[in-house]
Design a protein around this motif. Structure first.
Motif, short mmCIF file in Angstrom:
data_model
loop_
_atom_site.label_atom_id
_atom_site.label_comp_id
_atom_site.label_asym_id
_atom_site.label_seq_id
_atom_site.Cartn_x
_atom_site.Cartn_y
_atom_site.Cartn_z
N MET A 286 41.76 33.66 40.83
CA MET A 286 41.08 35.10 41.02
C MET A 286 40.03 34.62 41.39
N LEU B 237 36.54 36.70 39.97
CA LEU B 237 36.08 36.52 38.53
C LEU B 237 34.31 35.78 38.48
N LEU C 184 39.61 41.09 44.83
CA LEU C 184 39.75 41.21 43.31
C LEU C 184 38.06 42.03 43.38
N ARG C 185 38.39 43.07 43.13
CA ARG C 185 36.49 43.28 42.80
C ARG C 185 35.94 44.19 41.40
N VAL C 186 35.24 42.92 40.69
CA VAL C 186 34.75 43.31 38.84
C VAL C 186 33.77 44.55 38.88
N PRO C 187 34.01 44.91 38.58
CA PRO C 187 32.96 46.51 37.75
C PRO C 187 31.95 45.76 37.04
N LYS C 188 30.76 45.55 37.91
CA LYS C 188 29.74 45.37 36.74
C LYS C 188 29.31 46.32 35.37
N TYR D 97 29.69 45.52 42.08
CA TYR D 97 30.96 44.56 41.78
C TYR D 97 30.84 42.91 41.73
N PHE D 98 31.33 42.20 41.63
CA PHE D 98 31.51 40.81 41.27
C PHE D 98 33.09 40.40 42.42
N GLU D 99 32.61 39.56 43.60
CA GLU D 99 33.58 39.25 44.37
C GLU D 99 34.94 38.65 43.20
N SER E 45 33.74 33.94 33.26
CA SER E 45 34.82 33.98 32.23
C SER E 45 35.36 33.61 31.56
N TRP F 123 43.91 31.95 37.21
CA TRP F 123 42.56 32.08 37.08
C TRP F 123 41.54 31.53 38.48
#
Length: 245
Positions: free
Chosen positions: A234, A177, A240-244, A173-175, A181, A231
């Protein structure tokens, strides 16, 4: 953020590692410092030149924004909105070129972050200023947006080796955003421009609120500036973890 390859500080210089796209990466090549006048040029790889084109697109967007403010010719505004997208294309292809050439350098990884800051941090913030976020509090929000993008890039560089990996070595994941983005915000600004919701025409959506003092003073801010503030938060979020993909 589309990165080429980051050096794992826990690995030796001679050991290969797996990059974000699941490819085995060659070790990052050290910067070779000599007394020659063109020593910097000799350290460039083809992928580094692609990365510089990312920075070129971001810089051209900035100058187009300035030209729009001077001339009010929407040709320049359209260019300013378009060039960050060009930066994303070059940001995507620099990693592809590095793997094709089987060459990645420490100079290149630093260029990557600096170019991203221009194209996806500074350029979108200046675009927001151009379309109407021009009060004192608006510019505070935009400045925070740029600084959070800067901090996010620095954190990525420092912690990429610590992010949990799957069995193939790909980060899960990304830590926060990733900074590219912000092109979603550029798309939003483009929609406002298309509908005439900008300074000098119908004005920005949501109107202006006054926090202190009289209307028209330093206490004014556009409601939509909160989008840039959110933004920014974030991007630097730890939770906030954005799945890769």
């Amino acid at each position: 953020m589309i990165q080429r390859k980051r050096k794992d500080p826990l690995q030796s210089q001679s050991n290969p590692k797996v990059d974000d796209d699941n490819h085995v990466a060659l070790p990052l090549q050290q910067y070779i410092d000599t007394e020659g006048h063109f020593s910097l040029v000799r350290n460039f790889r083809l992928a580094d030149l692609v990365t510089i084109m990312n920075g070129f697109c971001g810089s051209f967007s900035l100058f187009s924004s300035a030209n729009y403010l001077l001339t009010h010719d929407e040709y320049y505004l359209r260019n300013a909105l378009l060039f960050p997208l060009g930066g994303l294309i070059f940001d995507f292809f620099d990693g592809k070129v590095a793997r094709w050439r089987k060459s990645s350098s420490m100079l290149g990884q630093e260029l990557d972050s600096l170019a991203d800051l221009i194209s996806f941090g500074v350029a979108p913030a200046v675009l927001a200023f151009v379309v109407g976020l021009r009060t004192t509090l608006d510019t505070v929000a935009l400045t925070c947006f740029i600084c959070c993008g800067l901090a996010r890039l620095a954190r990525f560089n420092a912690t990429v080796a610590l992010v949990p990996k799957d069995a193939s070595g790909k980060a899960r994941y990304f830590e926060g955003l990733p900074i590219p983005s912000s092109l979603a915000l550029v798309g939003l600004l483009s929609y406002w421009v298309k509908n005439g919701w900008i300074e000098g025409k119908e004005g920005l959506p949501g109107g202006v609120m006054t926090v202190w003092g009289k209307s028209g003073g330093h206490g004014d801010f556009h409601v939509v500036s909160l989008i840039f503030g959110a933004w920014a938060a974030m991007m630097v979020s730890k939770t906030l973890r954005v799945p890769k993909p």
